[in-house]
Design a protein around this motif. Structure first.
Motif, PDB file in Angstrom:
ATOM      1  N   SER A   1      94.307  65.139 107.365  1.00  0.00           N
ATOM      2  CA  SER A   1      94.026  66.483 107.881  1.00  0.00           C
ATOM      3  C   SER A   1      93.149  66.421 109.113  1.00  0.00           C
ATOM      4  CB  SER A   1      93.323  67.330 106.812  1.00  0.00           C
ATOM      5  OG  SER A   1      94.135  67.472 105.685  1.00  0.00           O
TER       6      SER A   1
ATOM      7  N   TRP B   1      90.161  68.402 110.952  1.00  0.00           N
ATOM      8  CA  TRP B   1      89.107  69.303 110.494  1.00  0.00           C
ATOM      9  C   TRP B   1      88.470  70.050 111.645  1.00  0.00           C
ATOM     10  CZ3 TRP B   1      89.067  70.112 105.443  1.00  0.00           C
ATOM     11  CH2 TRP B   1      89.740  69.180 104.669  1.00  0.00           C
ATOM     12  N   PRO B   2      88.050  71.322 111.431  1.00  0.00           N
ATOM     13  CA  PRO B   2      88.132  72.121 110.208  1.00  0.00           C
ATOM     14  C   PRO B   2      89.588  72.435 109.844  1.00  0.00           C
ATOM     15  CG  PRO B   2      87.280  73.460 112.005  1.00  0.00           C
ATOM     16  CD  PRO B   2      87.442  72.071 112.531  1.00  0.00           C
ATOM     17  N   SER B   3      89.796  72.695 108.559  1.00  0.00           N
ATOM     18  CA  SER B   3      91.144  72.896 108.048  1.00  0.00           C
ATOM     19  C   SER B   3      91.130  73.783 106.805  1.00  0.00           C
ATOM     20  CB  SER B   3      91.748  71.530 107.696  1.00  0.00           C
ATOM     21  OG  SER B   3      93.068  71.671 107.247  1.00  0.00           O
ATOM     22  N   ASN B   4      92.284  74.417 106.534  1.00  0.00           N
ATOM     23  CA  ASN B   4      92.433  75.141 105.282  1.00  0.00           C
ATOM     24  C   ASN B   4      92.675  74.124 104.179  1.00  0.00           C
ATOM     25  OD1 ASN B   4      92.110  77.715 106.288  1.00  0.00           O
ATOM     26  ND2 ASN B   4      94.299  78.033 106.605  1.00  0.00           N
ATOM     27  N   TYR B   5      92.077  74.385 103.014  1.00  0.00           N
ATOM     28  CA  TYR B   5      92.259  73.503 101.867  1.00  0.00           C
ATOM     29  C   TYR B   5      92.627  74.362 100.667  1.00  0.00           C
ATOM     30  CZ  TYR B   5      91.674  69.776  98.506  1.00  0.00           C
ATOM     31  OH  TYR B   5      91.911  68.845  97.521  1.00  0.00           O
TER      32      TYR B   5
ATOM     33  N   THR C   1      92.496  79.243  98.625  1.00  0.00           N
ATOM     34  CA  THR C   1      92.680  78.685  99.956  1.00  0.00           C
ATOM     35  C   THR C   1      91.470  79.089 100.788  1.00  0.00           C
ATOM     36  OG1 THR C   1      95.077  78.887  99.774  1.00  0.00           O
ATOM     37  CG2 THR C   1      94.179  78.574 101.988  1.00  0.00           C
ATOM     38  N   VAL C   2      90.824  78.091 101.377  1.00  0.00           N
ATOM     39  CA  VAL C   2      89.607  78.366 102.152  1.00  0.00           C
ATOM     40  C   VAL C   2      89.532  77.392 103.326  1.00  0.00           C
ATOM     41  CG1 VAL C   2      88.167  76.888 100.682  1.00  0.00           C
ATOM     42  CG2 VAL C   2      87.112  78.752 101.965  1.00  0.00           C
ATOM     43  N   ASN C   3      88.996  77.872 104.438  1.00  0.00           N
ATOM     44  CA  ASN C   3      88.824  77.029 105.613  1.00  0.00           C
ATOM     45  C   ASN C   3      87.486  76.314 105.507  1.00  0.00           C
ATOM     46  OD1 ASN C   3      87.997  76.509 108.618  1.00  0.00           O
ATOM     47  ND2 ASN C   3      90.220  76.803 108.587  1.00  0.00           N
ATOM     48  N   LEU C   4      87.525  74.981 105.574  1.00  0.00           N
ATOM     49  CA  LEU C   4      86.314  74.178 105.445  1.00  0.00           C
ATOM     50  C   LEU C   4      86.140  73.273 106.653  1.00  0.00           C
ATOM     51  CD1 LEU C   4      86.762  73.313 101.685  1.00  0.00           C
ATOM     52  CD2 LEU C   4      85.126  74.915 102.649  1.00  0.00           C
ATOM     53  N   ARG C   5      84.890  72.892 106.907  1.00  0.00           N
ATOM     54  CA  ARG C   5      84.556  72.088 108.090  1.00  0.00           C
ATOM     55  C   ARG C   5      85.031  70.652 108.006  1.00  0.00           C
ATOM     56  NH1 ARG C   5      78.291  72.738 108.231  1.00  0.00           N
ATOM     57  NH2 ARG C   5      78.817  72.344 106.078  1.00  0.00           N
TER      58      ARG C   5
END
Length: 95
Positions: free
Chosen positions: A21, A23-27, A70-74
């Motif tokens: 992935s 980053w940042p990316s949706n997980y 689903t959340v966007n993380l650094r």
């Protein structure tokens, strides 16, 4: 998750996330928990105020609830931090 060696599990997960992935990316997290309001609420609170999209669905007989988040993380460290927070809730199965 490897219950016998969580350190190795999280180390391997971090390596996989870094390799696959940008980053940042949706997980996407997926959890299964008994359909007890307090447990479901605790999971929701862990992802409060993060812009997470949370979908919950009860099993056919209503005994269990599957929760997709689903959340966007650094970075991969943020992903692992949330897994550890949810892991403190008794009876949660991470998929």
């Amino acid at each position: 998750m490897d219950e016998n060696n969580p350190v190795e599990f999280y180390k391997k997960l971090k390596e996989q996330l870094e390799a696959t992935s940008k980053w940042p990316s949706n997980y996407l997290y997926k959890f299964i928990v008994k359909s007890e309001t307090d447990k479901v609420d605790k999971i929701h609170k862990i992802f409060d105020n993060m812009g997470a999209v949370i979908n919950s669905k009860k099993s056919k007989n209503g005994k269990y609830t599957s929760i997709s988040i689903t959340v966007n993380l650094r970075d991969p460290d943020d992903v692992i931090k949330k897994y550890k927070e949810v892991g403190e809730i008794e009876g949660v199965i991470s998929l």
